[in-house]
Design a protein around this motif. Structure first.
Motif, short mmCIF file in Angstrom:
data_model
loop_
_atom_site.label_atom_id
_atom_site.label_comp_id
_atom_site.label_asym_id
_atom_site.label_seq_id
_atom_site.Cartn_x
_atom_site.Cartn_y
_atom_site.Cartn_z
N SER A 200 50.00 63.94 -4.90
CA SER A 200 48.91 65.18 -4.76
C SER A 200 48.36 65.02 -6.39
CB SER A 200 49.52 66.42 -4.55
OG SER A 200 50.27 66.63 -5.59
N THR A 201 46.94 65.69 -6.33
CA THR A 201 46.32 65.63 -7.56
C THR A 201 47.04 66.32 -8.75
OG1 THR A 201 45.10 67.35 -7.13
CG2 THR A 201 44.28 65.41 -6.31
N GLY A 202 47.72 67.48 -8.41
CA GLY A 202 48.37 68.19 -9.51
C GLY A 202 47.54 69.24 -10.23
N THR A 203 46.21 69.51 -9.74
CA THR A 203 45.43 70.29 -10.19
C THR A 203 45.67 71.75 -9.83
OG1 THR A 203 43.60 69.86 -8.49
CG2 THR A 203 43.54 68.46 -10.76
N HIS B 30 60.14 64.77 -7.81
CA HIS B 30 58.89 64.42 -7.94
C HIS B 30 58.57 64.37 -9.46
CE1 HIS B 30 58.38 69.01 -8.53
NE2 HIS B 30 57.53 68.77 -9.12
N TYR B 31 57.51 63.62 -9.63
CA TYR B 31 57.06 63.57 -10.97
C TYR B 31 55.72 64.37 -10.99
CZ TYR B 31 60.39 59.74 -12.48
OH TYR B 31 61.42 59.00 -13.04
N TYR B 32 55.52 65.01 -12.07
CA TYR B 32 54.38 65.61 -12.37
C TYR B 32 54.03 64.78 -13.81
CZ TYR B 32 50.11 68.33 -13.43
OH TYR B 32 49.07 68.62 -13.65
N ASP B 33 53.12 63.72 -13.65
CA ASP B 33 52.78 62.69 -14.80
C ASP B 33 54.05 62.23 -14.95
OD1 ASP B 33 51.02 62.76 -17.89
OD2 ASP B 33 51.43 61.19 -16.46
N LYS B 34 54.71 62.30 -16.13
CA LYS B 34 56.03 61.58 -16.63
C LYS B 34 57.14 62.48 -16.71
CE LYS B 34 53.59 58.56 -19.71
NZ LYS B 34 53.70 57.85 -21.20
N ASP B 35 56.95 63.84 -16.27
CA ASP B 35 57.79 64.94 -16.08
C ASP B 35 58.67 64.70 -14.79
OD1 ASP B 35 55.49 67.21 -17.98
OD2 ASP B 35 57.52 65.86 -18.69
N THR C 3 49.34 75.30 -5.46
CA THR C 3 49.65 75.61 -4.04
C THR C 3 48.77 75.11 -2.99
OG1 THR C 3 48.08 77.72 -4.29
CG2 THR C 3 50.55 77.98 -4.67
N ASN C 4 47.35 74.68 -3.40
CA ASN C 4 46.73 74.35 -2.30
C ASN C 4 46.37 72.84 -2.35
OD1 ASN C 4 45.03 74.29 -4.37
ND2 ASN C 4 43.35 75.21 -3.65
N GLU C 5 47.22 72.10 -2.60
CA GLU C 5 46.81 70.63 -2.39
C GLU C 5 47.45 69.98 -1.19
OE1 GLU C 5 46.47 69.76 -7.27
OE2 GLU C 5 47.88 68.71 -6.06
N LYS C 6 46.92 69.12 -0.65
CA LYS C 6 47.51 68.56 0.54
C LYS C 6 48.25 67.19 -0.24
CE LYS C 6 43.91 65.18 2.14
NZ LYS C 6 43.03 64.80 3.38
N LEU C 7 49.29 66.92 0.70
CA LEU C 7 50.00 65.62 0.15
C LEU C 7 49.50 64.34 0.89
CD1 LEU C 7 51.92 67.72 -1.16
CD2 LEU C 7 53.70 66.33 -0.21
N PHE C 8 49.24 63.35 0.27
CA PHE C 8 48.82 61.80 1.14
C PHE C 8 50.18 61.24 0.99
CE2 PHE C 8 44.19 62.21 0.35
CZ PHE C 8 44.07 63.30 -0.32
N PHE C 9 50.78 60.60 2.13
CA PHE C 9 51.70 60.27 2.49
C PHE C 9 51.61 58.50 2.46
CE2 PHE C 9 55.36 62.92 2.99
CZ PHE C 9 54.61 64.34 3.16
N GLY C 10 52.57 57.88 2.09
CA GLY C 10 52.60 56.52 2.30
C GLY C 10 53.33 56.35 3.86
#
Lengths: 115, 110
Positions: free
Chosen positions: A94-97, A48-53, A100-107
């Protein structure tokens, strides 16, 4: 509508021939994920990428690479596909904010076949 | 570590109830539940954040026992549209990493 778009829906490649799967998002989410899902199995996180990481899972084969040129796009490159790489590849965001409590939006996924 | 779900599969008649369990060997910070129909992407159902938290979504609800490192999904008065594979997902090892459970295949028949 804002969404996560994967192209193509179905991809056929030859054994050993490099292939690239694409994912784009209009949600402006910080985090983008690639999951591999084989038949009758759970989705398995590849990286996964968190922004560019970039964050690679320890057991993801070197054969799999990823690029994220900007916030909206992310690519999965399979350098030398083997028969065992045939699977559904799912992109998610996911938003990354929160950790633990973020849902994933799938393609809708790309079904890869290797001949 | 991948969470383990039970049962692996269940067949219901329309209107019957079912419980799907999810267990982790590690401490859980949160539990997610998704449903996936064949050939489609997983669809989000709910997230539980705290030990003891319970949530509901139509006739589908869930509980989270933090001490036991377990979560259960309750489907009441099942409908044909509930058929699919249910996955729990857990965040227990680090930031932004959702690991899916082994999955439970549910079939609701008329």
């Amino acid at each position: 509508d804002a969404m996560v778009i994967q192209n193509p829906r179905y991809q056929v490649t030859q054994f050993g021939k490099p292939v690239t799967l694409s994912c784009s998002q209009t949600l402006n989410h910080n985090v983008m994920y690639w999951y591999q899902q084989k038949s009758s199995q759970a989705p398995k996180l590849l990286f996964h990428y968190y922004d560019k990481d970039f964050n690679n899972e320890a057991d993801t084969p070197d054969n799999f690479q990823s690029r994220r040129p900007n916030t909206s796009f992310c690519f999965l490159d399979i350098r030398s596909p083997g028969l065992g790489d045939a699977a559904m590849y799912l992109c998610a965001t996911s938003t990354g904010t929160s950790s633990t409590n973020e849902k994933l939006f799938f393609g809708s996924g790309t079904q890869l076949s290797v001949l | 570590q991948q969470p383990v779900q039970s049962p692996q599969a269940v067949i219901l008649r329309e209107g019957e109830d079912a419980v799907i369990n999810c267990s982790s060997s590690k401490a859980l910070y949160s539990v997610h539940w998704y449903r996936q129909k064949h050939g489609e992407a997983p669809v989000f159902l709910m997230i539980l954040l705290k030990g003891g938290e319970q949530k509901g979504h139509e006739k589908i609800s869930a509980s989270f026992n933090e001490k036991k490192q377990q979560s259960s999904l309750y489907l009441t008065a099942s409908q044909l549209s509930y058929s699919g594979t249910y996955f729990c997902g857990t965040v227990n090892t680090g930031f932004q990493k959702l690991v899916f459970g082994t999955g439970t295949r549910l079939l609701v028949s008329p």
